[in-house]
Design a protein around this motif. Sequence first.
Motif, mmCIF file in Angstrom:
data_model
loop_
_atom_site.group_PDB
_atom_site.id
_atom_site.type_symbol
_atom_site.label_atom_id
_atom_site.label_comp_id
_atom_site.label_asym_id
_atom_site.label_seq_id
_atom_site.Cartn_x
_atom_site.Cartn_y
_atom_site.Cartn_z
ATOM 1 N N ALA A 48 0.807 -1.230 0.000
ATOM 2 C CA ALA A 48 0.000 0.000 0.000
ATOM 3 C C ALA A 48 0.838 1.277 0.000
ATOM 4 O O ALA A 48 0.440 2.274 -0.619
ATOM 5 C CB ALA A 48 -0.932 -0.001 1.214
ATOM 6 N N GLU A 49 1.942 1.254 0.743
ATOM 7 C CA GLU A 49 2.797 2.445 0.818
ATOM 8 C C GLU A 49 4.248 2.001 0.904
ATOM 9 O O GLU A 49 4.549 0.912 1.399
ATOM 10 C CB GLU A 49 2.496 3.274 2.086
ATOM 11 C CG GLU A 49 1.120 3.894 2.114
ATOM 12 C CD GLU A 49 0.842 4.662 3.401
ATOM 13 O OE1 GLU A 49 -0.252 5.216 3.504
ATOM 14 O OE2 GLU A 49 1.710 4.685 4.304
ATOM 15 N N GLN A 50 5.134 2.878 0.438
ATOM 16 C CA GLN A 50 6.567 2.587 0.558
ATOM 17 C C GLN A 50 7.330 3.881 0.794
ATOM 18 O O GLN A 50 7.089 4.887 0.121
ATOM 19 C CB GLN A 50 7.094 1.901 -0.715
ATOM 20 C CG GLN A 50 8.572 1.588 -0.688
ATOM 21 C CD GLN A 50 8.939 0.583 0.389
ATOM 22 O OE1 GLN A 50 8.240 -0.405 0.600
ATOM 23 N NE2 GLN A 50 10.018 0.836 1.114
ATOM 24 N N ARG A 52 10.530 1.447 4.703
ATOM 25 C CA ARG A 52 9.312 1.259 5.499
ATOM 26 C C ARG A 52 8.191 0.913 4.521
ATOM 27 O O ARG A 52 7.802 1.742 3.704
ATOM 28 C CB ARG A 52 8.989 2.537 6.272
ATOM 29 C CG ARG A 52 7.937 2.367 7.350
ATOM 30 C CD ARG A 52 7.754 3.657 8.143
ATOM 31 N NE ARG A 52 8.906 3.972 8.977
ATOM 32 C CZ ARG A 52 9.701 5.041 8.809
ATOM 33 N NH1 ARG A 52 9.478 5.904 7.851
ATOM 34 N NH2 ARG A 52 10.726 5.236 9.616
ATOM 35 N N ALA A 53 7.727 -0.323 4.592
ATOM 36 C CA ALA A 53 6.662 -0.788 3.695
ATOM 37 C C ALA A 53 5.394 -0.984 4.506
ATOM 38 O O ALA A 53 5.440 -1.535 5.605
ATOM 39 C CB ALA A 53 7.062 -2.107 3.043
ATOM 40 N N LEU A 54 4.268 -0.533 3.953
ATOM 41 C CA LEU A 54 2.970 -0.854 4.563
ATOM 42 C C LEU A 54 2.296 -1.896 3.677
ATOM 43 O O LEU A 54 2.043 -1.647 2.497
ATOM 44 C CB LEU A 54 2.089 0.395 4.672
ATOM 45 C CG LEU A 54 0.647 0.122 5.132
ATOM 46 C CD1 LEU A 54 0.598 -0.438 6.550
ATOM 47 C CD2 LEU A 54 -0.201 1.395 5.035
ATOM 48 N N PHE A 66 8.713 8.926 -0.636
ATOM 49 C CA PHE A 66 7.504 8.259 -0.123
ATOM 50 C C PHE A 66 6.459 8.207 -1.230
ATOM 51 O O PHE A 66 6.283 9.177 -1.969
ATOM 52 C CB PHE A 66 6.911 9.031 1.066
ATOM 53 C CG PHE A 66 5.605 8.439 1.548
ATOM 54 C CD1 PHE A 66 5.601 7.414 2.485
ATOM 55 C CD2 PHE A 66 4.389 8.880 1.042
ATOM 56 C CE1 PHE A 66 4.410 6.830 2.905
ATOM 57 C CE2 PHE A 66 3.183 8.306 1.447
ATOM 58 C CZ PHE A 66 3.197 7.280 2.384
ATOM 59 N N VAL A 67 5.789 7.067 -1.334
ATOM 60 C CA VAL A 67 4.620 6.989 -2.218
ATOM 61 C C VAL A 67 3.541 6.108 -1.578
ATOM 62 O O VAL A 67 3.840 5.203 -0.792
ATOM 63 C CB VAL A 67 4.923 6.390 -3.621
ATOM 64 C CG1 VAL A 67 5.977 7.191 -4.356
ATOM 65 C CG2 VAL A 67 5.307 4.932 -3.549
ATOM 66 N N LYS A 98 0.240 11.156 -2.431
ATOM 67 C CA LYS A 98 1.053 11.605 -1.279
ATOM 68 C C LYS A 98 2.544 11.447 -1.552
ATOM 69 O O LYS A 98 3.348 11.258 -0.628
ATOM 70 C CB LYS A 98 0.665 10.838 -0.009
ATOM 71 C CG LYS A 98 -0.790 11.086 0.408
ATOM 72 C CD LYS A 98 -1.059 10.475 1.767
ATOM 73 C CE LYS A 98 -2.514 10.648 2.184
ATOM 74 N NZ LYS A 98 -2.849 12.044 2.504
ATOM 75 N N ALA A 99 2.918 11.484 -2.834
ATOM 76 C CA ALA A 99 4.309 11.220 -3.191
ATOM 77 C C ALA A 99 5.162 12.460 -2.927
ATOM 78 O O ALA A 99 4.792 13.574 -3.298
ATOM 79 C CB ALA A 99 4.398 10.811 -4.658
#
Lengths: 138, 117
Positions: free
Chosen positions: A69-71, A121-123, B70-71, B110-111
Motif C-alpha cells: 500500500a505504501e513505501q 518502510r513498507a505498509l 515516499f509513495v 502523497k508522493a
Amino acid sequence: VAAVAGRTYPAVKIEINADRVAAFATAIGADPDDGVPPTFAAVYSLGVTAPQLFGDEDAAVDFARLLHAEQEFEWQRHPRMGETVSSRGRVASDISRRGMRFVTFETDTTDQKGAPLCRSRALFVIREEVRPGRTPAR
Amino acid sequence: MSERRVTFTREQIAAYAEASGDLNPIHLDDDFARSVGLPGVIAHGMLQMGILATVAAEAGGGPDSLRRLFVRFAGMVVPGDTVTFRAEGGGEGKLDLTALNQRGEAVLTKAAAEYVR
C-alpha cells in the motif's frame, strides 16, 4: 492470526552487483551510467528481507491477499557498486481492523562497518480470510 | 521541474520483474492475474516508484542527492497505460511528486521526496 509486532529477522547480506544494477536501471528507464538507482533499495533492502516475513509461519501473511500500500525509503547515503551491505527486517506494527490487517515492515540497511545506509518502510495491507462457520468480528 | 511520460508494456514489466527479483505472477501471467480478480497483468508499484525516483533525481540534483522518497500505491497500471511522472519544487530541499495516468487519475498519491545539495 497472532500479531507479530516487534519481531525481527536475521540480517541478510547482499553485494551490490554491477550487472544487476545495470539491468535494474534499464528497466526503470534510468541511465545505467548514473550509478546505483535510489530504488535499487527495493532489491538490497526490502527485497532481501520481505521474503523472511512472507515465509514466517507465525506471521501468517497470506501473500495472495497482500497489497503493497505504501513505501518509504530514507537514505543516509546510497550504496556503491561492488559494496556488500547488510539488511535487517522487523515488524514495526501489526494491526487488524475490520477484516484488514495492516503490517508495517521496516528494514535497516547498513554498510560493512555498521554505518546506516537506508531505512525502508513498507505498509502491507492483507485482506483477512473469513473462514466458513466463523462470524466475522464487528 | 522534471517530467517523464511512460507507456507501460509487458516487456518493461517483465524486465523489471527479472531485474528486481519480484516474480509474482500477477505481473507476468494474465491467466493467473485474472484468477485473483485483476483485469490481467499489472505493473509493479515499485516499478512506478522507480521511474518516479528517476524523475525526482533529475529535479533534485542527481540520484545520490535523494534522502527520502515516499509513495502511496493508489491505482493499478496495466500494459498500454500512459503515466506522466512529474517532480516539482516543494520548498527548500523538497519535491512534490505526481503520477497521473491517461485519464488524469493519480496512480501514486502523497508522493514526496527530500534531497540534499
